[in-house]
Design a protein around this motif. Structure first.
Motif, PDB file in Angstrom:
ATOM      1  N   GLN A 143     -44.599 -47.455   9.610  1.00 16.80           N
ATOM      2  CA  GLN A 143     -45.162 -46.378   9.045  1.00 16.80           C
ATOM      3  C   GLN A 143     -45.193 -45.156   9.963  1.00 16.80           C
ATOM      4  OE1 GLN A 143     -49.017 -48.203   8.729  1.00 16.80           O
ATOM      5  NE2 GLN A 143     -48.610 -49.571   6.976  1.00 16.80           N
ATOM      6  N   GLN A 144     -45.063 -45.313  11.449  1.00 15.01           N
ATOM      7  CA  GLN A 144     -44.976 -44.258  12.275  1.00 15.01           C
ATOM      8  C   GLN A 144     -43.525 -43.484  12.234  1.00 15.01           C
ATOM      9  OE1 GLN A 144     -45.815 -46.195  15.798  1.00 15.01           O
ATOM     10  NE2 GLN A 144     -48.146 -45.679  15.737  1.00 15.01           N
ATOM     11  N   ARG A 145     -42.434 -44.288  11.860  1.00 17.81           N
ATOM     12  CA  ARG A 145     -41.184 -43.519  11.275  1.00 17.81           C
ATOM     13  C   ARG A 145     -41.199 -42.703  10.053  1.00 17.81           C
ATOM     14  NH1 ARG A 145     -36.846 -48.174  12.639  1.00 17.81           N
ATOM     15  NH2 ARG A 145     -36.097 -47.256  10.707  1.00 17.81           N
ATOM     16  N   LEU A 146     -42.133 -42.842   9.281  1.00 11.79           N
ATOM     17  CA  LEU A 146     -42.133 -42.084   8.072  1.00 11.79           C
ATOM     18  C   LEU A 146     -42.439 -40.526   8.007  1.00 11.79           C
ATOM     19  CD1 LEU A 146     -43.953 -44.495   5.731  1.00 11.79           C
ATOM     20  CD2 LEU A 146     -41.386 -44.536   6.094  1.00 11.79           C
ATOM     21  N   GLU A 147     -41.443 -39.830   7.428  1.00  9.67           N
ATOM     22  CA  GLU A 147     -41.832 -38.416   7.432  1.00  9.67           C
ATOM     23  C   GLU A 147     -42.530 -37.771   6.118  1.00  9.67           C
ATOM     24  OE1 GLU A 147     -38.034 -36.416   8.612  1.00  9.67           O
ATOM     25  OE2 GLU A 147     -37.880 -37.612  10.110  1.00  9.67           O
ATOM     26  N   THR A 148     -43.067 -36.773   6.275  1.00  9.79           N
ATOM     27  CA  THR A 148     -43.719 -36.367   5.185  1.00  9.79           C
ATOM     28  C   THR A 148     -42.935 -35.186   4.173  1.00  9.79           C
ATOM     29  OG1 THR A 148     -46.070 -36.560   5.781  1.00  9.79           O
ATOM     30  CG2 THR A 148     -45.604 -34.974   3.984  1.00  9.79           C
ATOM     31  N   LEU A 149     -42.653 -35.531   3.027  1.00 14.17           N
ATOM     32  CA  LEU A 149     -41.734 -34.479   2.288  1.00 14.17           C
ATOM     33  C   LEU A 149     -42.286 -34.199   1.061  1.00 14.17           C
ATOM     34  CD1 LEU A 149     -38.626 -33.554   2.056  1.00 14.17           C
ATOM     35  CD2 LEU A 149     -38.029 -35.643   0.901  1.00 14.17           C
ATOM     36  N   ASP A 150     -42.139 -33.104   0.743  1.00 14.63           N
ATOM     37  CA  ASP A 150     -42.782 -32.299  -0.547  1.00 14.63           C
ATOM     38  C   ASP A 150     -41.391 -32.199  -1.536  1.00 14.63           C
ATOM     39  OD1 ASP A 150     -45.263 -32.409   0.408  1.00 14.63           O
ATOM     40  OD2 ASP A 150     -45.430 -30.302   0.527  1.00 14.63           O
ATOM     41  N   VAL A 151     -41.658 -32.782  -2.704  1.00 16.86           N
ATOM     42  CA  VAL A 151     -40.297 -32.517  -3.740  1.00 16.86           C
ATOM     43  C   VAL A 151     -41.111 -32.311  -5.271  1.00 16.86           C
ATOM     44  CG1 VAL A 151     -38.816 -34.065  -2.455  1.00 16.86           C
ATOM     45  CG2 VAL A 151     -40.409 -34.949  -4.084  1.00 16.86           C
ATOM     46  N   VAL A 152     -39.985 -31.606  -5.991  1.00 18.00           N
ATOM     47  CA  VAL A 152     -40.548 -31.532  -7.237  1.00 18.00           C
ATOM     48  C   VAL A 152     -39.151 -32.082  -8.204  1.00 18.00           C
ATOM     49  CG1 VAL A 152     -41.038 -29.919  -9.396  1.00 18.00           C
ATOM     50  CG2 VAL A 152     -41.694 -29.385  -6.853  1.00 18.00           C
ATOM     51  N   ILE A 153     -39.509 -33.296  -9.041  1.00 20.63           N
ATOM     52  CA  ILE A 153     -38.666 -33.877  -9.679  1.00 20.63           C
ATOM     53  C   ILE A 153     -38.417 -33.626 -11.119  1.00 20.63           C
ATOM     54  CG2 ILE A 153     -37.456 -36.177 -10.010  1.00 20.63           C
ATOM     55  CD1 ILE A 153     -37.682 -35.427  -7.290  1.00 20.63           C
ATOM     56  N   PRO A 154     -37.311 -32.871 -11.520  1.00 22.79           N
ATOM     57  CA  PRO A 154     -37.525 -32.532 -13.101  1.00 22.79           C
ATOM     58  C   PRO A 154     -37.876 -33.868 -13.945  1.00 22.79           C
ATOM     59  CG  PRO A 154     -35.382 -31.771 -11.987  1.00 22.79           C
ATOM     60  CD  PRO A 154     -36.429 -32.673 -11.157  1.00 22.79           C
ATOM     61  N   PHE A 155     -38.460 -33.601 -15.031  1.00 20.64           N
ATOM     62  CA  PHE A 155     -39.188 -34.551 -16.027  1.00 20.64           C
ATOM     63  C   PHE A 155     -37.946 -35.567 -16.584  1.00 20.64           C
ATOM     64  CE2 PHE A 155     -42.090 -31.101 -16.717  1.00 20.64           C
ATOM     65  CZ  PHE A 155     -43.266 -31.777 -16.172  1.00 20.64           C
ATOM     66  N   GLU A 156     -36.554 -34.817 -16.618  1.00 18.00           N
ATOM     67  CA  GLU A 156     -35.505 -35.822 -17.196  1.00 18.00           C
ATOM     68  C   GLU A 156     -34.891 -36.810 -15.925  1.00 18.00           C
ATOM     69  OE1 GLU A 156     -34.011 -31.521 -16.399  1.00 18.00           O
ATOM     70  OE2 GLU A 156     -35.564 -32.352 -17.171  1.00 18.00           O
ATOM     71  N   SER A 157     -35.319 -36.335 -14.885  1.00 20.57           N
ATOM     72  CA  SER A 157     -34.800 -37.256 -13.823  1.00 20.57           C
ATOM     73  C   SER A 157     -35.573 -38.594 -13.476  1.00 20.57           C
ATOM     74  CB  SER A 157     -34.707 -36.478 -12.528  1.00 20.57           C
ATOM     75  OG  SER A 157     -33.830 -35.378 -12.784  1.00 20.57           O
ATOM     76  N   GLY A 158     -35.824 -39.418 -14.593  1.00 16.67           N
ATOM     77  CA  GLY A 158     -36.524 -40.674 -14.490  1.00 16.67           C
ATOM     78  C   GLY A 158     -36.157 -41.348 -13.522  1.00 16.67           C
ATOM     79  N   ARG A 159     -34.869 -41.657 -13.142  1.00 20.50           N
ATOM     80  CA  ARG A 159     -34.432 -42.605 -12.097  1.00 20.50           C
ATOM     81  C   ARG A 159     -34.730 -41.978 -10.756  1.00 20.50           C
ATOM     82  NH1 ARG A 159     -28.630 -42.846  -9.750  1.00 20.50           N
ATOM     83  NH2 ARG A 159     -28.557 -45.119  -8.693  1.00 20.50           N
TER      84      ARG A 159
END
Length: 202
Positions: A143-159
């Motif tokens: 858990q300590q190795r994880l980094e915080t990232l903010d992203v916006v994924i388009p609706f059509e990018s379900g994968r």
């Protein structure tokens, strides 16, 4: 992993590596691979059986080097495994020494174990609290190795949305005009592999 697997006091009770999820709720998943034990002067006819085990070790992010602390030859066994890890190029990987069967250590034997393996984790299958402490330590390590990232994924990018749920911990999620906003905790190398930088919020 709280699962039932074959356990016998017999050499090579199984040559198959056992693979179990350490915690079903962890994202990305943390998988524990229980390999066979190492022995000195292994017969040539058995070397091939160890190939998959050695390959698993080289893929590991963390090695738990489990030592039977109750054995009179514990230090010798420890050095044998350490030497094998060096031979296969895995000796520089992060390693945690785990002293097993500490319930059988008494007096000077327990003191000696602390001297020989300083910083080692002490466990016993008969003490659930000690096992849980080790499990928590491993989970915290990752858990300590994880980094915080903010992203916006388009609706059509379900994968991509599915990959985010599988390989990261979703801290926050909300629907925007252009897609779904996610604040996630994820390993950098996984984020790079999924090319999440293209969706990052500036």
């Amino acid at each position: 992993t709280r699962s039932q697997v074959l356990s016998e006091d017999k050499l090579f009770a199984t040559l198959d590596a056992t693979v179990r999820a350490l915690s079903p709720d962890s994202h990305p998943p943390i998988v524990a691979v229980d390999t066979v034990g190492f022995i000195q002067n292994i017969p040539t006819s058995l070397i091939a059986s160890f190939r998959s085990t050695l390959e698993e070790i080289n893929e590991a992010d963390l090695i738990l080097h489990v030592v039977d602390a109750s054995s009179d030859r514990a230090k010798e066994h420890f050095e044998t495994t350490r030497k094998v890890l060096e031979e296969i190029g895995a000796h520089e990987k992060e390693t945690l020494v785990v002293l097993n069967k500490v319930d059988l250590l008494k007096g000077s034997a327990a003191f000696q174990a602390r001297l020989v393996y300083p910083g080692a984790f002490r466990v016993s299958a008969l003490d659930p609290d000690l096992v849980e402490k080790l499990r928590t330590h491993i989970l915290t390590h990752f858990q300590q190795r994880l980094e915080t990232l903010d992203v916006v994924i388009p609706f059509e990018s379900g994968r991509v949305q599915a990959q985010i749920r599988e390989f990261s911990t979703v801290v926050q999620e909300r629907i925007l005009e252009k897609g779904i906003f996610y604040r996630i905790k994820i390993e950098r190398k996984i984020a790079e592999k999924l090319n999440l930088a293209r969706y990052a919020v500036a």
